[in-house]
Every structure is written in C-alpha cells, then in structure tokens.
Design an enzyme around this catalytic site. Structure first.
Site, PDB file in Angstrom:
ATOM      1  N   ILE A 133     -78.109  14.958  64.455  1.00 25.06           N
ATOM      2  CA  ILE A 133     -78.368  15.418  65.927  1.00 25.06           C
ATOM      3  C   ILE A 133     -79.906  15.563  66.547  1.00 25.06           C
ATOM      4  O   ILE A 133     -80.330  15.024  67.240  1.00 25.06           O
ATOM      5  CB  ILE A 133     -77.924  16.645  66.333  1.00 25.06           C
ATOM      6  N   TYR A 136     -69.827  30.793  59.397  1.00 19.87           N
ATOM      7  CA  TYR A 136     -70.927  30.165  60.411  1.00 19.87           C
ATOM      8  C   TYR A 136     -70.571  30.213  61.127  1.00 19.87           C
ATOM      9  O   TYR A 136     -71.835  31.254  61.972  1.00 19.87           O
ATOM     10  CB  TYR A 136     -70.135  28.575  60.127  1.00 19.87           C
ATOM     11  N   ALA A 165     -82.027  22.882  62.464  1.00 17.12           N
ATOM     12  CA  ALA A 165     -82.079  23.508  60.882  1.00 17.12           C
ATOM     13  C   ALA A 165     -81.230  24.521  60.678  1.00 17.12           C
ATOM     14  O   ALA A 165     -81.130  25.345  61.161  1.00 17.12           O
ATOM     15  CB  ALA A 165     -83.440  23.284  60.537  1.00 17.12           C
ATOM     16  N   ILE A 205     -74.039  24.367  58.267  1.00 12.95           N
ATOM     17  CA  ILE A 205     -73.337  23.291  59.964  1.00 12.95           C
ATOM     18  C   ILE A 205     -71.690  23.717  59.619  1.00 12.95           C
ATOM     19  O   ILE A 205     -71.377  23.541  59.949  1.00 12.95           O
ATOM     20  CB  ILE A 205     -73.311  22.243  60.243  1.00 12.95           C
TER      21      ILE A 205
HETATM   22  N1  LIG Z   1     -71.933  18.337  64.589  1.00 10.85           N
HETATM   23  C1  LIG Z   1     -71.855  18.778  65.731  1.00 10.85           C
HETATM   24  O1  LIG Z   1     -70.397  19.282  66.136  1.00 10.85           O
HETATM   25  C2  LIG Z   1     -72.444  20.765  65.903  1.00 10.85           C
HETATM   26  C3  LIG Z   1     -72.160  20.929  67.588  1.00 10.85           C
HETATM   27  C4  LIG Z   1     -72.799  21.581  67.830  1.00 10.85           C
HETATM   28  C5  LIG Z   1     -74.081  22.220  67.643  1.00 10.85           C
HETATM   29  N2  LIG Z   1     -74.288  21.901  66.389  1.00 10.85           N
HETATM   30  C6  LIG Z   1     -75.967  22.607  65.346  1.00 10.85           C
HETATM   31  O2  LIG Z   1     -76.414  21.436  65.417  1.00 10.85           O
HETATM   32  C7  LIG Z   1     -77.483  21.179  65.078  1.00 10.85           C
HETATM   33  C8  LIG Z   1     -77.404  20.134  63.706  1.00 10.85           C
HETATM   34  O3  LIG Z   1     -76.286  19.875  63.332  1.00 10.85           O
HETATM   35  P1  LIG Z   1     -75.867  18.391  62.625  1.00 10.85           P
HETATM   36  O4  LIG Z   1     -74.632  18.078  63.334  1.00 10.85           O
HETATM   37  O5  LIG Z   1     -76.545  17.382  63.095  1.00 10.85           O
HETATM   38  O6  LIG Z   1     -75.654  18.613  60.901  1.00 10.85           O
HETATM   39  P2  LIG Z   1     -77.191  18.301  60.230  1.00 10.85           P
HETATM   40  O7  LIG Z   1     -76.762  18.814  59.208  1.00 10.85           O
HETATM   41  O8  LIG Z   1     -76.862  16.572  59.956  1.00 10.85           O
HETATM   42  O9  LIG Z   1     -78.479  18.381  60.262  1.00 10.85           O
HETATM   43  C9  LIG Z   1     -78.632  19.444  59.795  1.00 10.85           C
HETATM   44  C10 LIG Z   1     -80.207  20.353  59.247  1.00 10.85           C
HETATM   45  O10 LIG Z   1     -80.425  20.576  59.198  1.00 10.85           O
HETATM   46  C11 LIG Z   1     -81.526  20.604  57.693  1.00 10.85           C
HETATM   47  N3  LIG Z   1     -81.121  21.759  56.446  1.00 10.85           N
HETATM   48  C12 LIG Z   1     -81.255  23.016  56.144  1.00 10.85           C
HETATM   49  N4  LIG Z   1     -80.856  23.780  55.790  1.00 10.85           N
HETATM   50  C13 LIG Z   1     -82.120  23.426  55.285  1.00 10.85           C
HETATM   51  C14 LIG Z   1     -83.484  24.991  55.371  1.00 10.85           C
HETATM   52  N5  LIG Z   1     -83.403  26.107  55.251  1.00 10.85           N
HETATM   53  N6  LIG Z   1     -84.843  24.261  55.940  1.00 10.85           N
HETATM   54  C15 LIG Z   1     -85.345  22.921  56.490  1.00 10.85           C
HETATM   55  N7  LIG Z   1     -83.829  22.261  57.031  1.00 10.85           N
HETATM   56  C16 LIG Z   1     -82.078  22.841  57.037  1.00 10.85           C
HETATM   57  C17 LIG Z   1     -80.239  19.472  57.068  1.00 10.85           C
HETATM   58  O11 LIG Z   1     -81.113  19.172  56.074  1.00 10.85           O
HETATM   59  C18 LIG Z   1     -79.796  18.465  58.449  1.00 10.85           C
HETATM   60  O12 LIG Z   1     -81.076  17.482  58.488  1.00 10.85           O
HETATM   61  C19 LIG Z   1     -76.934  22.448  63.268  1.00 10.85           C
HETATM   62  O13 LIG Z   1     -77.987  23.461  64.378  1.00 10.85           O
HETATM   63  C20 LIG Z   1     -75.560  23.008  63.984  1.00 10.85           C
HETATM   64  O14 LIG Z   1     -74.818  23.598  63.771  1.00 10.85           O
HETATM   65  C21 LIG Z   1     -73.727  20.808  65.599  1.00 10.85           C
END
Ligand SMILES: NC(=O)c1ccc[n+]([C@@H]2O[C@H](COP(=O)([O-])OP(=O)(O)OC[C@H]3O[C@@H](n4cnc5c(N)ncnc54)[C@H](O)[C@@H]3O)[C@@H](O)[C@H]2O)c1
Length: 322
Positions: A12, A147, A80, A83
């Site tokens: 995202i 989570y 970040a 997830i």
């Molecule tokens: N995918 C979904 O359906 C969804 C829905 C609602 C909310 N979210 C939230 O959206 C956000 C992005 O999710 P996503 O689906 O893009 O997942 P994603 O895993 O692609 O994105 C999360 C990013 O955070 C980075 N990250 C993790 N731990 C870290 C740290 N300690 N330091 C620096 N970077 C770190 C990862 O490398 C990754 O690039 C998250 O907060 C997630 O909880 C996701």
C-alpha cells in the site's frame, strides 16, 4: 508539503507514495524491507520529489531522532508494520514491537516537532459485523489476534497524543486491501494468492468452510483514502474507516477468480479462533467528511490485479531464461 512515509516500499505504501508525488509533495520513505522490495518504487526512482529512501528500522529510536532532526516534516503517514495475523500468533513479540512500540517512538518524534501523524490501522481490530449495515467507527473492537491487539494499542497511543498534547493525529482503518504489488505468497493477500494459484494451475485453498466474508478494497482507492485523511483537518483525534460497503464470501471470491479453471479445496483453519466471520464496512464517515468513495469494482480490481501478476510472472520467466 514535506512528507514522511514509513513502510513506503510496501504494497500500500508505494501507492501512497505515488499519490503524494502526483500531488506535488516532497516524499521521504523509510522501510526496513522486511516484507517488501525497493523495486516497488522503481517507477519513481528519477522523480525529483522522491527525496530519499532510507532502508532503516522504525524500531530504531536514534535513527528516528536523526531523520526528524534532519528534516522539518509537515506530515507523517505511518504504514510500517508486521501485517500478518498468523505470524502475530506465532511470534507476537515481533508484531508488538513493530506495530506498537515503534509507533510510540515515532509519536515521540512527531510530538517534539508537532508533526501530524496518520496511523495506518486496520479493519482487523473489529469484532464481526452484526448486520448488513456494516461496521462503522463506533462498532465494537475485539483483539482476536496479537496483530489486532498491537494495532489497537498503537491506535490508542496515537489518539492519546491528540488528547494529551494536541498533536494533530488521525487513525485510519481500511478494510482488506488488494491490487498490484501485493505479494502472491503466504505473506500476501487472499486475492493475490488465489489469482497466482489460478495462473500457475494449482488449486485454490480456502481455510475453514469459506463462509467468512471480506469487504475488499482496491489499493488505489485505499491509498486515496489514506492520503486524503492526512490532508483533512477535520479528522484530528478521530478514527475513520474505508471499505466498499459490499462483502464477499471467500467461497464466492474463489469462484470469481478461478473461473472454473482450477479446483477449490477447503483445508482446516490454522487459527480458527482469530478468524473474523463477517467483515463489512460502513464508510459513511469517510464519505461525509472527506467526500471519499471507492471507484473500482471487485471485478475491475481483480482484472487489474491479474494483469499485473501475469506481467510480473512473464518478466521473471524472461529473467530466468537470460
Ligand atoms: N493489506 C491490507 O489488507 C491492509 C488493510 C488495512 C491496513 N493495512 C495496514 O497497512 C499498512 C501497510 O500494509 P501492506 O499491506 O502494504 O503490507 P506490507 O508488508 O507490504 O507493508 C508494510 C511495510 O512495512 C515495512 N516494515 C515492517 N516492519 C518495519 C520496521 N520495523 N521498520 C521499517 N519498515 C518496516 C515492510 O518492509 C513493508 O514494506 C500496515 O500498517 C497494515 O497493517 C493493510
């Protein structure tokens, strides 16, 4: 504006970065690449407003202090996080430190310089929808997994900084999001995994009986919502949802994606206790306050996602043969 995006190389995050660049902002990205690739930002690598991509961990307090001293940010989108629900059950410490503790460290830096923060939370904090109106921001939450518990903890810390210090802060809770750049393996999302299975000719596997439902939000709609929640000054100290207002059962989703090309199997749920049976969003608040509405239907979203996964697989094949 000068904008920090944590998790900006993620699924995202890269769409949030794209929208911010389109809107003419200067963007700094921080990500430790734990679940992403820097290639996700290749499209913008020569963009003059993508000022820096730092491969750093948001749990690193000194590093956060350093970047906040270096740049006077106007706004921080905090995406970040760990997830994955199942990972959080197997290894709660990683999820708690990434999602809650690191959010606290970031909040401290935002407080020192009065930088507005948008916390990316999730629909996974909610209890199941109890009716067809769907889940709104006053619906009950339930920490059914570490989570969800870690995100609720982070949300409460963010809101407490609004109430205690007047820090401009917003909590956004998008529903399950899918689209191009989502991973297609176990750490990805249900739509990407099902499409990938269809394209490689393996069966689609459903945890449990498949009657659980999801309100699936296309990623560009999600990114627009997140970005616009940050632009508005009417949501400080508030929580706001985004979803389509339609839910689909995992059985129906599997049929829609498989188009009878691969078989569908049901397998025992690994953690049935943390499953949320019905996730249906009521996005009235986002529509009322932000004028936000999703634009992409599930059929169109699946088409675009499938086209992207096909293209990625073809590129990989080419590289492997070189
Ligand atoms: N995918 C979904 O359906 C969804 C829905 C609602 C909310 N979210 C939230 O959206 C956000 C992005 O999710 P996503 O689906 O893009 O997942 P994603 O895993 O692609 O994105 C999360 C990013 O955070 C980075 N990250 C993790 N731990 C870290 C740290 N300690 N330091 C620096 N970077 C770190 C990862 O490398 C990754 O690039 C998250 O907060 C997630 O909880 C996701």
């Amino acid at each position: 504006m000068k904008i920090l995006v944590t998790g900006g190389t993620g699924f995202i995050g890269r769409w949030v970065v794209k929208r911010l660049l389109q809107d003419g902002h200067q963007v700094w990205v921080v990500d430790n690449l734990a679940n992403s690739s820097i290639d996700n930002l290749n499209e913008f690598s020569n963009h003059k407003n993508l000022v820096s991509i730092k491969i750093m961990d948001v749990r690193d307090k000194e590093f956060l202090q350093y970047i906040f001293n270096e740049v006077d940010f106007d706004l921080c989108y905090h995406l970040a996080a760990s997830i994955n629900v199942q990972d959080s059950i197997d290894d709660p410490e990683t999820t708690f430190t990434n999602d809650t503790v690191a959010t606290f460290y970031l909040l401290e830096e935002c407080r020192k310089k009065n930088v507005k923060i948008v916390l990316m939370s999730t629909c996974m904090v909610y209890d199941r929808a109890s009716d067809e109106r769907g889940i709104d921001e006053s619906s009950p939450t339930k920490p059914a997994s570490p989570y969800a518990g870690a995100k609720i903890g982070a949300e409460n810390m963010v809101l407490s900084y609004y109430f205690a210090y007047g820090l401009p802060a917003v909590v956004v809770r998008p529903f399950n999001t899918y689209g191009p750049f989502q991973k297609t393996g176990g750490e990805g999302g249900v739509v990407a995994i099902f499409i990938h299975n269809k394209l490689v000719g393996s069966s689609i596997k459903i945890y449990g009986d498949g009657t659980q439902t999801r309100d699936l939000l296309y990623v560009e709609d999600c990114a627009d919502f997140v970005v616009e929640a940050g632009y508005s000054d009417k949501l400080h100290g508030e929580i706001v949802n985004a979803g389509t207002g339609n839910d689909i059962s995992i059985n129906a989703l599997a049929e829609l994606i498989s188009e009878n090309q691969v078989s569908i199997q049901h397998i025992p749920h690994i953690h049935p206790q943390s499953e949320i049976q019905k996730l249906l969003c009521h996005s009235g608040k986002a529509e009322r306050i932000l004028g936000w509405k999703p634009k992409i239907s599930i059929e169109e979203g699946i088409k675009r996602t499938e086209a992207w996964i096909k293209e990625t697989m073809a590129k990989k094949d080419e590289e492997d043969h070189e």
